[in-house]
Design a protein around this motif. Structure first.
Motif, PDB file in Angstrom:
ATOM      1  N   THR A 184      -4.480  -2.185   0.224  1.00 43.93           N
ATOM      2  CA  THR A 184      -4.160  -1.699   1.567  1.00 43.93           C
ATOM      3  C   THR A 184      -5.359  -1.177   2.344  1.00 43.93           C
ATOM      4  O   THR A 184      -5.354  -1.214   3.572  1.00 43.93           O
ATOM      5  CB  THR A 184      -3.104  -0.576   1.518  1.00 43.93           C
ATOM      6  OG1 THR A 184      -3.619   0.528   0.776  1.00 43.93           O
ATOM      7  CG2 THR A 184      -1.813  -1.068   0.910  1.00 43.93           C
ATOM      8  N   ARG A 240      -7.084   0.473   7.919  1.00 38.62           N
ATOM      9  CA  ARG A 240      -6.601   1.645   7.177  1.00 38.62           C
ATOM     10  C   ARG A 240      -7.737   2.585   6.795  1.00 38.62           C
ATOM     11  O   ARG A 240      -7.574   3.807   6.853  1.00 38.62           O
ATOM     12  CB  ARG A 240      -5.866   1.217   5.898  1.00 38.62           C
ATOM     13  CG  ARG A 240      -4.478   0.757   6.058  1.00 38.62           C
ATOM     14  CD  ARG A 240      -3.459   1.805   6.390  1.00 38.62           C
ATOM     15  NE  ARG A 240      -3.529   2.990   5.574  1.00 38.62           N
ATOM     16  CZ  ARG A 240      -3.138   4.195   5.976  1.00 38.62           C
ATOM     17  NH1 ARG A 240      -2.661   4.374   7.180  1.00 38.62           N
ATOM     18  NH2 ARG A 240      -3.226   5.229   5.181  1.00 38.62           N
ATOM     19  N   HIS A 274       2.934   1.723   6.121  1.00 39.70           N
ATOM     20  CA  HIS A 274       1.996   0.603   6.026  1.00 39.70           C
ATOM     21  C   HIS A 274       2.311  -0.255   4.805  1.00 39.70           C
ATOM     22  O   HIS A 274       2.349  -1.483   4.890  1.00 39.70           O
ATOM     23  CB  HIS A 274       0.555   1.112   5.948  1.00 39.70           C
ATOM     24  CG  HIS A 274      -0.439   0.016   5.802  1.00 39.70           C
ATOM     25  ND1 HIS A 274      -0.957  -0.658   6.877  1.00 39.70           N
ATOM     26  CD2 HIS A 274      -0.980  -0.550   4.697  1.00 39.70           C
ATOM     27  CE1 HIS A 274      -1.786  -1.594   6.434  1.00 39.70           C
ATOM     28  NE2 HIS A 274      -1.821  -1.540   5.117  1.00 39.70           N
ATOM     29  N   VAL A 275       2.547   0.389   3.667  1.00 39.71           N
ATOM     30  CA  VAL A 275       2.866  -0.349   2.437  1.00 39.71           C
ATOM     31  C   VAL A 275       4.155  -1.136   2.626  1.00 39.71           C
ATOM     32  O   VAL A 275       4.237  -2.310   2.250  1.00 39.71           O
ATOM     33  CB  VAL A 275       2.961   0.611   1.230  1.00 39.71           C
ATOM     34  CG1 VAL A 275       3.561  -0.079   0.010  1.00 39.71           C
ATOM     35  CG2 VAL A 275       1.581   1.170   0.897  1.00 39.71           C
ATOM     36  N   HIS A 282       3.265  -4.156   5.027  1.00 37.99           N
ATOM     37  CA  HIS A 282       2.240  -5.139   4.657  1.00 37.99           C
ATOM     38  C   HIS A 282       2.220  -5.542   3.186  1.00 37.99           C
ATOM     39  O   HIS A 282       1.483  -6.454   2.825  1.00 37.99           O
ATOM     40  CB  HIS A 282       0.852  -4.611   5.019  1.00 37.99           C
ATOM     41  CG  HIS A 282       0.650  -4.429   6.480  1.00 37.99           C
ATOM     42  ND1 HIS A 282       0.432  -5.461   7.345  1.00 37.99           N
ATOM     43  CD2 HIS A 282       0.650  -3.304   7.243  1.00 37.99           C
ATOM     44  CE1 HIS A 282       0.290  -5.011   8.566  1.00 37.99           C
ATOM     45  NE2 HIS A 282       0.424  -3.696   8.537  1.00 37.99           N
ATOM     46  N   CYS A 283       2.938  -4.866   2.358  1.00 39.84           N
ATOM     47  CA  CYS A 283       2.820  -5.129   0.916  1.00 39.84           C
ATOM     48  C   CYS A 283       4.105  -5.706   0.346  1.00 39.84           C
ATOM     49  O   CYS A 283       4.660  -5.206  -0.630  1.00 39.84           O
ATOM     50  CB  CYS A 283       2.424  -3.850   0.196  1.00 39.84           C
ATOM     51  SG  CYS A 283       0.810  -3.242   0.691  1.00 39.84           S
TER      52      CYS A 283
END
Length: 94
Positions: free
Chosen positions: A42, A48, A85-86, A89-90
């Motif tokens: 990340t 980030r 964010h995780v 995007h993950c």
């Protein structure tokens, strides 16, 4: 980026150590194993690293001013921003 990622984890561990709470320290040690793996992915996404540095500086400033309420709010927001964010995007974690 690896060096920053390691420094980032060290920053978080220092904050936890400064709390003086052995229970939180012990609980988060295992968590950092997972955080390291996610952080490596990340930290280079969506700017980030730069945003993390700004967040950390604000947290340090609040601690230096002994403004515990602000520090708590900043840490909480920093954590929630990373979680968002995780989640965004993950998708490889599903």
């Amino acid at each position: 980026m690896d060096e920053y990622s390691d420094a980032n984890i060290a920053f978080h561990q220092a904050i936890i150590t400064m709390s003086g709470c052995a229970l939180i320290h012990d609980m988060t040690e295992n968590l950092f194993l997972h955080v390291r793996a996610i952080r490596r992915v990340t930290i280079s996404q969506d700017n980030r690293a730069a945003r993390s540095i700004v967040d950390h500086m604000k947290i340090i400033e609040a601690l230096e001013k002994r403004d515990t309420e602000l520090a708590e709010r900043l840490v909480r927001q920093h954590t929630l921003d990373l979680a968002a964010h995780v989640e965004k995007h993950c998708n490889f974690l599903d």
